[in-house]
Design a protein around this motif. Sequence first.
Motif, PDB file in Angstrom:
ATOM      1  N   LEU A 399      53.998  40.874   8.613  1.00 51.71           N
ATOM      2  CA  LEU A 399      53.843  42.076   7.796  1.00 51.71           C
ATOM      3  C   LEU A 399      54.731  43.178   8.342  1.00 51.71           C
ATOM      4  CD1 LEU A 399      49.994  42.165   7.095  1.00 51.71           C
ATOM      5  CD2 LEU A 399      51.828  41.456   5.536  1.00 51.71           C
ATOM      6  N   ASP A 400      55.255  43.995   7.442  1.00 50.01           N
ATOM      7  CA  ASP A 400      56.142  45.091   7.819  1.00 50.01           C
ATOM      8  C   ASP A 400      55.546  46.385   7.263  1.00 50.01           C
ATOM      9  OD1 ASP A 400      58.448  46.386   8.714  1.00 50.01           O
ATOM     10  OD2 ASP A 400      59.446  46.129   6.781  1.00 50.01           O
ATOM     11  N   GLY A 401      54.319  46.676   7.654  1.00 51.12           N
ATOM     12  CA  GLY A 401      53.580  47.802   7.078  1.00 51.12           C
ATOM     13  C   GLY A 401      52.314  47.257   6.440  1.00 51.12           C
ATOM     14  N   ALA A 402      51.476  48.171   5.963  1.00 52.04           N
ATOM     15  CA  ALA A 402      50.176  47.744   5.429  1.00 52.04           C
ATOM     16  C   ALA A 402      50.282  47.351   3.961  1.00 52.04           C
ATOM     17  CB  ALA A 402      49.176  48.876   5.585  1.00 52.04           C
ATOM     18  N   PRO A 403      49.863  46.133   3.596  1.00 52.40           N
ATOM     19  CA  PRO A 403      49.821  45.765   2.183  1.00 52.40           C
ATOM     20  C   PRO A 403      48.771  46.612   1.459  1.00 52.40           C
ATOM     21  CG  PRO A 403      49.606  43.829   3.587  1.00 52.40           C
ATOM     22  CD  PRO A 403      49.445  45.026   4.463  1.00 52.40           C
ATOM     23  N   ARG A 404      48.927  46.737   0.141  1.00 47.39           N
ATOM     24  CA  ARG A 404      47.959  47.521  -0.641  1.00 47.39           C
ATOM     25  C   ARG A 404      47.535  46.755  -1.872  1.00 47.39           C
ATOM     26  NH1 ARG A 404      49.725  52.390  -2.778  1.00 47.39           N
ATOM     27  NH2 ARG A 404      51.825  51.544  -2.826  1.00 47.39           N
ATOM     28  N   ASN A 405      46.246  46.867  -2.192  1.00 44.48           N
ATOM     29  CA  ASN A 405      45.707  46.229  -3.396  1.00 44.48           C
ATOM     30  C   ASN A 405      45.651  47.222  -4.538  1.00 44.48           C
ATOM     31  OD1 ASN A 405      44.946  43.550  -2.602  1.00 44.48           O
ATOM     32  ND2 ASN A 405      43.353  44.466  -1.331  1.00 44.48           N
ATOM     33  N   MET A 406      45.704  46.675  -5.744  1.00 46.06           N
ATOM     34  CA  MET A 406      45.523  47.480  -6.946  1.00 46.06           C
ATOM     35  C   MET A 406      44.023  47.837  -7.065  1.00 46.06           C
ATOM     36  SD  MET A 406      46.574  45.685 -10.422  1.00 46.06           S
ATOM     37  CE  MET A 406      45.708  45.984 -11.923  1.00 46.06           C
ATOM     38  N   ALA A 407      43.737  48.998  -7.680  1.00 46.88           N
ATOM     39  CA  ALA A 407      42.334  49.385  -7.887  1.00 46.88           C
ATOM     40  C   ALA A 407      41.906  48.971  -9.291  1.00 46.88           C
ATOM     41  CB  ALA A 407      42.183  50.896  -7.726  1.00 46.88           C
ATOM     42  N   ALA A 408      41.060  47.950  -9.372  1.00 48.20           N
ATOM     43  CA  ALA A 408      40.538  47.492 -10.669  1.00 48.20           C
ATOM     44  C   ALA A 408      39.320  46.622 -10.410  1.00 48.20           C
ATOM     45  CB  ALA A 408      41.591  46.700 -11.427  1.00 48.20           C
ATOM     46  N   SER A 409      38.396  46.598 -11.366  1.00 43.52           N
ATOM     47  CA  SER A 409      37.205  45.772 -11.165  1.00 43.52           C
ATOM     48  C   SER A 409      37.197  44.570 -12.103  1.00 43.52           C
ATOM     49  CB  SER A 409      35.942  46.608 -11.388  1.00 43.52           C
ATOM     50  OG  SER A 409      35.977  47.148 -12.690  1.00 43.52           O
ATOM     51  N   PHE A 410      38.293  44.360 -12.837  1.00 43.55           N
ATOM     52  CA  PHE A 410      38.365  43.207 -13.745  1.00 43.55           C
ATOM     53  C   PHE A 410      39.417  42.198 -13.261  1.00 43.55           C
ATOM     54  CE2 PHE A 410      40.099  41.721 -18.081  1.00 43.55           C
ATOM     55  CZ  PHE A 410      39.404  40.524 -17.994  1.00 43.55           C
ATOM     56  N   VAL A 411      40.700  42.538 -13.378  1.00 42.23           N
ATOM     57  CA  VAL A 411      41.745  41.638 -12.889  1.00 42.23           C
ATOM     58  C   VAL A 411      42.625  42.421 -11.922  1.00 42.23           C
ATOM     59  CG1 VAL A 411      43.782  40.268 -13.516  1.00 42.23           C
ATOM     60  CG2 VAL A 411      41.803  40.290 -15.032  1.00 42.23           C
ATOM     61  N   CYS A 412      42.733  41.955 -10.692  1.00 39.13           N
ATOM     62  CA  CYS A 412      43.607  42.662  -9.753  1.00 39.13           C
ATOM     63  C   CYS A 412      43.928  41.823  -8.533  1.00 39.13           C
ATOM     64  CB  CYS A 412      43.006  43.993  -9.329  1.00 39.13           C
ATOM     65  SG  CYS A 412      41.471  43.851  -8.417  1.00 39.13           S
ATOM     66  N   GLY A 413      44.860  42.340  -7.756  1.00 41.87           N
ATOM     67  CA  GLY A 413      45.300  41.700  -6.520  1.00 41.87           C
ATOM     68  C   GLY A 413      46.221  42.659  -5.796  1.00 41.87           C
ATOM     69  N   PRO A 414      47.026  42.143  -4.854  1.00 38.88           N
ATOM     70  CA  PRO A 414      47.892  43.044  -4.087  1.00 38.88           C
ATOM     71  C   PRO A 414      48.959  43.685  -4.974  1.00 38.88           C
ATOM     72  CG  PRO A 414      47.737  40.867  -3.061  1.00 38.88           C
ATOM     73  CD  PRO A 414      47.112  40.751  -4.411  1.00 38.88           C
ATOM     74  N   LYS A 415      49.260  44.956  -4.712  1.00 36.28           N
ATOM     75  CA  LYS A 415      50.374  45.566  -5.450  1.00 36.28           C
ATOM     76  C   LYS A 415      51.576  45.791  -4.538  1.00 36.28           C
ATOM     77  CE  LYS A 415      48.467  50.273  -5.471  1.00 36.28           C
ATOM     78  NZ  LYS A 415      47.984  51.360  -6.324  1.00 36.28           N
ATOM     79  N   SER A 416      51.369  45.690  -3.234  1.00 36.69           N
ATOM     80  CA  SER A 416      52.512  45.807  -2.331  1.00 36.69           C
ATOM     81  C   SER A 416      52.249  44.957  -1.085  1.00 36.69           C
ATOM     82  CB  SER A 416      52.689  47.286  -1.956  1.00 36.69           C
ATOM     83  OG  SER A 416      53.629  47.410  -0.923  1.00 36.69           O
ATOM     84  N   VAL A 417      53.203  44.087  -0.745  1.00 41.33           N
ATOM     85  CA  VAL A 417      53.085  43.262   0.471  1.00 41.33           C
ATOM     86  C   VAL A 417      54.432  43.321   1.217  1.00 41.33           C
ATOM     87  CG1 VAL A 417      52.581  40.954   1.415  1.00 41.33           C
ATOM     88  CG2 VAL A 417      51.418  41.712  -0.673  1.00 41.33           C
ATOM     89  N   PRO A 418      54.624  44.392   2.014  1.00 38.36           N
ATOM     90  CA  PRO A 418      55.902  44.517   2.722  1.00 38.36           C
ATOM     91  C   PRO A 418      55.993  43.498   3.863  1.00 38.36           C
ATOM     92  CG  PRO A 418      54.429  46.369   3.239  1.00 38.36           C
ATOM     93  CD  PRO A 418      53.692  45.497   2.279  1.00 38.36           C
ATOM     94  N   ILE A 419      57.089  42.762   3.899  1.00 36.67           N
ATOM     95  CA  ILE A 419      57.234  41.737   4.953  1.00 36.67           C
ATOM     96  C   ILE A 419      58.601  41.807   5.632  1.00 36.67           C
ATOM     97  CG2 ILE A 419      55.601  40.013   4.048  1.00 36.67           C
ATOM     98  CD1 ILE A 419      58.109  38.546   2.847  1.00 36.67           C
ATOM     99  N   ARG A 420      58.641  41.272   6.865  1.00 37.60           N
ATOM    100  CA  ARG A 420      59.900  40.945   7.560  1.00 37.60           C
ATOM    101  C   ARG A 420      59.930  39.441   7.676  1.00 37.60           C
ATOM    102  NH1 ARG A 420      61.726  45.056  11.814  1.00 37.60           N
ATOM    103  NH2 ARG A 420      63.043  43.332  12.475  1.00 37.60           N
ATOM    104  N   PHE A 421      61.086  38.863   7.486  1.00 38.60           N
ATOM    105  CA  PHE A 421      61.128  37.395   7.500  1.00 38.60           C
ATOM    106  C   PHE A 421      62.466  36.885   8.024  1.00 38.60           C
ATOM    107  CE2 PHE A 421      63.957  37.205   3.866  1.00 38.60           C
ATOM    108  CZ  PHE A 421      63.678  38.377   3.180  1.00 38.60           C
ATOM    109  N   LYS A 422      62.431  35.606   8.433  1.00 38.45           N
ATOM    110  CA  LYS A 422      63.685  34.903   8.770  1.00 38.45           C
ATOM    111  C   LYS A 422      63.792  33.715   7.834  1.00 38.45           C
ATOM    112  CE  LYS A 422      64.440  35.831  13.667  1.00 38.45           C
ATOM    113  NZ  LYS A 422      63.148  35.926  14.374  1.00 38.45           N
TER     114      LYS A 422
END
Length: 424
Positions: A399-422
């Motif tokens: 992870l390259d910072g804190a991921p964030r979830n969408m705010a919803a009570s019906f359909v939702c999931g992460p809205k941001s997943v910052p990563i570092r990768f090789k």
Amino acid sequence: MTIPSEIAQTIIDPRAYADGKAVDEAFTWLRREAPLEQAQPEGFDRFWVVTRHADILEVERQNELFHNGDRSTVLTTIEADKKVREMMGGSPHLVRSLVQMDNPDHMAYRRLTQGSFVPQNLRPLEARIREIARGFIDRMAAQGDRCDFARDVAFLYPLHVIMEVIGVPESDEPRMLKLTQELFGSADPELSRSGGAAQTTDEGIDSIQSVVMDFMLYFNAITEDRRVSPRNDLASVIANGTVNGQPLGHLEAMSYYIIAATAGHDTTSSTTAGALWALAENPDQFAKVKTNPALIPGLIEESIRWVTPVKHFMRTATADAELAGKKIAKGDWMMLSYPSGNRDEAVFDDPFKFNVERTPNKHVAFGYGAHVCLGQHLARMEMRILWEELFARLESVELDGAPRNMAASFVCGPKSVPIRFKMH
Ligand code: HEM
């Protein structure tokens, strides 16, 4: 008993789903202390909260006893329900897709497209989907060693696949993504159409209704086009299909497009983004899949269980009934809580652990029974192809910072997943 108001408030609060932990704790308490009880948060009619895996299956299995269409299929305030009924000539629904139908219509309308989504008919799409997946992975590699996996890959890849299946041109994909996020993210200040969480019921319904209207305008034009020049796509099936010997009703046809164009990517995107987030946080799980790609199907099932992007659907009892020793009355409203079913200690060992080797993994994230997700095989296939291609090249991820979830009570999931990768 009535569920304590603090718990009831949590399980309907979009921000609590964005937080994750708050909802998990509330459902853990409910499964232990009040697995099937009624809640009545302020402004809502009473509803049963079905938290156990076994009870969710039991309700879903009996689709004549527990209807989809009689009341709203999504938890709605009394005021919002009233407003929708006023707008829709008494119906509690703004759209009429498979989700809002019961038999005989449900079976007849589902038959129209079911064949397109069975594994043997999806197989011919495999090579094209792999090409699309490779394109996104090449773009990710071109970004260097950092990206926002949610925004740069996970939102876009399932979107591109389903839009090709429907027959929407690539140039309209950003519009489809925005409309979907406005629809499912109407309670999220960053995603909602009004640019802030709606303050009043009228604002909330008006904003959802205006998104639905935009979808309808768009798909109306597509229908007209496919009636004149049919192609080999889902839009042509819907535009030219018949149900009981008649063309589809206008609302039903529009709703068919809308569900495919929204549920058909957002859920898969959330699951894909949530999977990479979990892998980045659990390097041992990443290493297992990296060294043994035969675990990819296990990764897919576990990430669907882990994210459970559909948070609930509602059912309505058509007659007095008994469920888990409780008396359900005709007309009662039931909330099927999929995230709770997927953390049920009676079914899953160590349910709060992300475990790609979990077997069996009988999650309820796709629902069950007559309404079970129409696109489940497509979703699994898209994810399998993406992971096969990505794991062949990805060396490491964090992870390259804190991921964030969408705010919803019906359909939702992460809205941001910052990563570092090789990657090679
Ligand atoms: C229904 C989840 C992907 C189309 C559903 C339901 C759930 C669900 C929980 C309700 C089932 C029930 O009431 O028992 C998911 C998840 C997905 C996903 C977790 C991805 C990981 C897709 C895709 C499509 C799709 C790719 C593409 C067409 C539908 C449709 C229905 C549905 C049309 C309504 C079926 C009916 O009521 O008969 N999905 N879905 N879904 N899904 Fe999915």
